[in-house]
Design a protein around this motif. Sequence first.
Motif, PDB file in Angstrom:
ATOM      1  N   PHE A 292       0.890  -1.164   0.000  1.00  0.00           N
ATOM      2  CA  PHE A 292       0.000   0.000   0.000  1.00  0.00           C
ATOM      3  C   PHE A 292       0.922   1.206   0.000  1.00  0.00           C
ATOM      4  CE2 PHE A 292      -2.264  -3.510   1.882  1.00  0.00           C
ATOM      5  CZ  PHE A 292      -3.548  -3.414   1.357  1.00  0.00           C
ATOM      6  N   PHE A 293       1.008   1.816  -1.151  1.00  0.00           N
ATOM      7  CA  PHE A 293       1.945   2.936  -1.296  1.00  0.00           C
ATOM      8  C   PHE A 293       1.293   4.193  -0.752  1.00  0.00           C
ATOM      9  CE2 PHE A 293       4.260   6.206  -3.707  1.00  0.00           C
ATOM     10  CZ  PHE A 293       5.545   5.850  -3.340  1.00  0.00           C
ATOM     11  N   GLY A 294       2.025   4.908   0.065  1.00  0.00           N
ATOM     12  CA  GLY A 294       1.484   6.034   0.831  1.00  0.00           C
ATOM     13  C   GLY A 294       0.733   7.050  -0.001  1.00  0.00           C
ATOM     14  N   GLU A 295      -0.352   7.556   0.593  1.00  0.00           N
ATOM     15  CA  GLU A 295      -1.197   8.493  -0.119  1.00  0.00           C
ATOM     16  C   GLU A 295      -0.462   9.794  -0.441  1.00  0.00           C
ATOM     17  OE1 GLU A 295      -4.290  10.378   2.254  1.00  0.00           O
ATOM     18  OE2 GLU A 295      -3.709   9.074   3.890  1.00  0.00           O
ATOM     19  N   HIS A 296       0.484  10.180   0.418  1.00  0.00           N
ATOM     20  CA  HIS A 296       1.224  11.409   0.169  1.00  0.00           C
ATOM     21  C   HIS A 296       1.809  11.420  -1.236  1.00  0.00           C
ATOM     22  CE1 HIS A 296       0.637  12.285   4.276  1.00  0.00           C
ATOM     23  NE2 HIS A 296       1.336  11.244   4.699  1.00  0.00           N
ATOM     24  N   SER A 297       2.328  10.249  -1.604  1.00  0.00           N
ATOM     25  CA  SER A 297       3.001  10.152  -2.899  1.00  0.00           C
ATOM     26  C   SER A 297       2.020  10.110  -4.057  1.00  0.00           C
ATOM     27  CB  SER A 297       3.869   8.901  -2.918  1.00  0.00           C
ATOM     28  OG  SER A 297       4.635   8.866  -1.738  1.00  0.00           O
ATOM     29  N   PHE A 298       0.750   9.882  -3.759  1.00  0.00           N
ATOM     30  CA  PHE A 298      -0.257   9.874  -4.818  1.00  0.00           C
ATOM     31  C   PHE A 298      -1.017  11.207  -4.839  1.00  0.00           C
ATOM     32  CE2 PHE A 298      -0.220   5.137  -4.536  1.00  0.00           C
ATOM     33  CZ  PHE A 298       0.188   4.943  -5.827  1.00  0.00           C
ATOM     34  N   GLY A 299      -0.516  12.190  -4.098  1.00  0.00           N
ATOM     35  CA  GLY A 299      -1.155  13.495  -4.101  1.00  0.00           C
ATOM     36  C   GLY A 299      -2.461  13.512  -3.350  1.00  0.00           C
ATOM     37  N   GLY A 300      -2.471  12.898  -2.171  1.00  0.00           N
ATOM     38  CA  GLY A 300      -3.633  13.046  -1.307  1.00  0.00           C
ATOM     39  C   GLY A 300      -4.755  12.063  -1.529  1.00  0.00           C
ATOM     40  N   ARG A 301      -4.549  11.006  -2.282  1.00  0.00           N
ATOM     41  CA  ARG A 301      -5.582   9.989  -2.437  1.00  0.00           C
ATOM     42  C   ARG A 301      -5.883   9.410  -1.054  1.00  0.00           C
ATOM     43  NH1 ARG A 301      -6.448   6.258  -6.748  1.00  0.00           N
ATOM     44  NH2 ARG A 301      -4.422   6.698  -7.661  1.00  0.00           N
ATOM     45  N   ALA A 302      -7.137   9.368  -0.720  1.00  0.00           N
ATOM     46  CA  ALA A 302      -7.505   9.018   0.650  1.00  0.00           C
ATOM     47  C   ALA A 302      -7.107   7.587   1.007  1.00  0.00           C
ATOM     48  CB  ALA A 302      -9.004   9.203   0.851  1.00  0.00           C
ATOM     49  N   VAL A 303      -7.386   6.655   0.124  1.00  0.00           N
ATOM     50  CA  VAL A 303      -7.076   5.251   0.407  1.00  0.00           C
ATOM     51  C   VAL A 303      -6.022   4.772  -0.580  1.00  0.00           C
ATOM     52  CG1 VAL A 303      -7.988   2.917   0.538  1.00  0.00           C
ATOM     53  CG2 VAL A 303      -9.431   4.856   1.194  1.00  0.00           C
ATOM     54  N   PRO A 304      -4.863   4.388  -0.088  1.00  0.00           N
ATOM     55  CA  PRO A 304      -3.821   3.932  -1.017  1.00  0.00           C
ATOM     56  C   PRO A 304      -4.314   2.714  -1.790  1.00  0.00           C
ATOM     57  CG  PRO A 304      -2.995   4.098   1.238  1.00  0.00           C
ATOM     58  CD  PRO A 304      -4.481   4.213   1.303  1.00  0.00           C
ATOM     59  N   ARG A 305      -4.027   2.693  -3.050  1.00  0.00           N
ATOM     60  CA  ARG A 305      -4.421   1.551  -3.869  1.00  0.00           C
ATOM     61  C   ARG A 305      -3.392   0.447  -3.661  1.00  0.00           C
ATOM     62  NH1 ARG A 305      -6.957   2.378  -9.786  1.00  0.00           N
ATOM     63  NH2 ARG A 305      -8.546   3.290  -8.469  1.00  0.00           N
ATOM     64  N   PRO A 306      -3.871  -0.777  -3.538  1.00  0.00           N
ATOM     65  CA  PRO A 306      -2.911  -1.867  -3.290  1.00  0.00           C
ATOM     66  C   PRO A 306      -2.157  -2.257  -4.554  1.00  0.00           C
ATOM     67  CG  PRO A 306      -5.132  -2.732  -3.514  1.00  0.00           C
ATOM     68  CD  PRO A 306      -5.256  -1.229  -3.586  1.00  0.00           C
ATOM     69  N   PHE A 307      -0.997  -2.854  -4.345  1.00  0.00           N
ATOM     70  CA  PHE A 307      -0.260  -3.487  -5.432  1.00  0.00           C
ATOM     71  C   PHE A 307       0.100  -4.889  -4.975  1.00  0.00           C
ATOM     72  CE2 PHE A 307       3.605  -4.619  -7.786  1.00  0.00           C
ATOM     73  CZ  PHE A 307       3.100  -4.500  -9.070  1.00  0.00           C
ATOM     74  N   ARG A 308      -0.187  -5.867  -5.838  1.00  0.00           N
ATOM     75  CA  ARG A 308       0.053  -7.260  -5.466  1.00  0.00           C
ATOM     76  C   ARG A 308       1.225  -7.829  -6.245  1.00  0.00           C
ATOM     77  NH1 ARG A 308      -5.037 -10.594  -3.195  1.00  0.00           N
ATOM     78  NH2 ARG A 308      -4.700  -9.504  -1.241  1.00  0.00           N
ATOM     79  N   ALA A 309       2.231  -8.264  -5.514  1.00  0.00           N
ATOM     80  CA  ALA A 309       3.385  -8.902  -6.151  1.00  0.00           C
ATOM     81  C   ALA A 309       3.307 -10.401  -5.893  1.00  0.00           C
ATOM     82  CB  ALA A 309       4.679  -8.337  -5.589  1.00  0.00           C
ATOM     83  N   PRO A 310       3.634 -11.205  -6.900  1.00  0.00           N
ATOM     84  CA  PRO A 310       3.542 -12.655  -6.718  1.00  0.00           C
ATOM     85  C   PRO A 310       4.719 -13.200  -5.929  1.00  0.00           C
ATOM     86  CG  PRO A 310       4.475 -12.197  -8.856  1.00  0.00           C
ATOM     87  CD  PRO A 310       4.165 -10.850  -8.237  1.00  0.00           C
ATOM     88  N   ALA A 311       4.582 -14.423  -5.473  1.00  0.00           N
ATOM     89  CA  ALA A 311       5.741 -15.193  -5.025  1.00  0.00           C
ATOM     90  C   ALA A 311       5.924 -16.285  -6.076  1.00  0.00           C
ATOM     91  CB  ALA A 311       5.504 -15.800  -3.656  1.00  0.00           C
TER      92      ALA A 311
END
Lengths: 312, 312
Positions: A210-229
């Motif tokens: 969950f990449f911090g909202e600050h870096s997305f310019g104030g997006r309230a809920v960070p969008r998830p990113f899913r990396a595989p194993a």
Amino acid sequence: MAILVVGSVAFDSIETPHGKVDHCLGGAATHFALAASYFTDVRVIAVVGEDFLPKHEAVFTAQGIDTAGIERAPGLSFHWTGAYAGNLSEAQTLGTDLNVFERFEPKIPEAYTDSEYLFLANIDPVLQARVRSHMPKVRMVCGDTMNYWIKDHAANLAAVLRELDVLLINDGEARMLSGETNPVRAAEKVLAMGPKSLVVKHGEYGATGFFGEHSFGGRAVPRPFRAPALPLAEVVDPTGAGDSFAGGFYGYIASQPELTPAVFRKAMFYGGVMGSFACERFGTERLQAVTSGEIEARFALFREISHLDSAI
Amino acid sequence: MAILVVGSVAFDSIETPHGKVDHCLGGAATHFALAASYFTDVRVIAVVGEDFLPKHEAVFTAQGIDTAGIERAPGLSFHWTGAYAGNLSEAQTLGTDLNVFERFEPKIPEAYTDSEYLFLANIDPVLQARVRSHMPKVRMVCGDTMNYWIKDHAANLAAVLRELDVLLINDGEARMLSGETNPVRAAEKVLAMGPKSLVVKHGEYGATGFFGEHSFGGRAVPRPFRAPALPLAEVVDPTGAGDSFAGGFYGYIASQPELTPAVFRKAMFYGGVMGSFACERFGTERLQAVTSGEIEARFALFREISHLDSAI
């Protein structure tokens, strides 16, 4: 850019369905440092006992890791004994001999104070906070913790969380820290405790960032990113896989000029790559021997097994 | 191309932390058919009782699903009662009233015999095999099963597996069927039982597909493909999510001219998309109301949360 890691350098005695090793080099800072060393300069703060021999130090220095911060103390090094059964998804701790680690007082060598990246491996949050406070010039702080500190040292941990750029924990820790079983609400609650970004590790199922909202310019809920194993036909020893994930993740970040969403995503893939190597042999054996070519080939494989435009 | 699905059309009484519903429309064939109907024509073979009213049939016909194969029998329809707690990852079955389903003898309408795609939902493997044998012109057969058949009807199930193009099961079923805890070795053993390809569902962690070696030109070990699941802040009711995954997966495949590795990968994403919608409301409520635009938007979201070149 140099990463300074503070954490345990230890010996592990491990039994898995694939065999048994006695007193192999281990510890969170060890696995982290080895994994990160393929991406950037690494400095280690830890304490070891008289059983830590030149051959053990050579495992670090062979990878160019700075060991000036590894303090020698009278007595024996931290020793963990554990076993895995079944699908090796969970370790059973059979013994924890803290030894010299019990009175660990991290000392930061003068030459380390210009480190721009700090990794607080899983140790007492009081020590994590102390190291953090002595690094005023640090550019980014990433940290780990575990159930024990979440449960019984909540106030001390809270102080550390408030200062973190990235927290790396696993599913169970995220649930315990947040009191939420739903992974999205758990992530929101954990992020509200301070960390700008969060990576939740799922073992054989990869990780969600969950990449911090600050870096997305104030997006309230960070969008998830899913990396595989990577599905592995042989998991020889999963000890240190999570710390190796952290090393690959943070090592890649420290090698880049800034932390953008694209860098965060690639870092999660490199985390999975280093975690997968760690599982292939006992202890640090595989991480000591991996090559840059193998790392890049495996990164490409991670992409292939997860991307729609895969070449296969 | 038309898909023929044989399986249960039932009523479910479900309790989750989000509420409670009594006798809502459910059953594997229902969830599968609704999810697949957004991609291709669907025909259903099932048996229902006198409690299956025109309003229930209208749920199918409103999506253009052919209900000519839904047989009416005296008595009540199959009724399942279940509950979920905690993170809703596992259902607790509180009651299974087979009712008319107990004597289900699938009858294939003449007009269905030209179906090119057959889906054998989770029913007695003897019935799965019987339907398969009456469809000599079928181009592809995809199937599901469950612990009960794996454990106590192994020989009958083995006969079905030998004829499958794709088997869709979950982690626990893959372990039980193969006797292997390692997911790669489990997949290899299951594939050796007959299915050309295998999809193993991991619930909230997505799914891993093993695309048959035949299609890769004789590669000995199929390379895995990992599709994500969408982290949902609200899982209202996971009942039917696996069947909805199968419907999205197979519906997309049936809409394509041939099954290539690229089609298989996209199908796994569409499976996850339909499974995620299914969880958002009780019973079939969300699957009845979803639009093609929403499906494409969510497919794009699945891509964004898993691809390195994501726009976010």
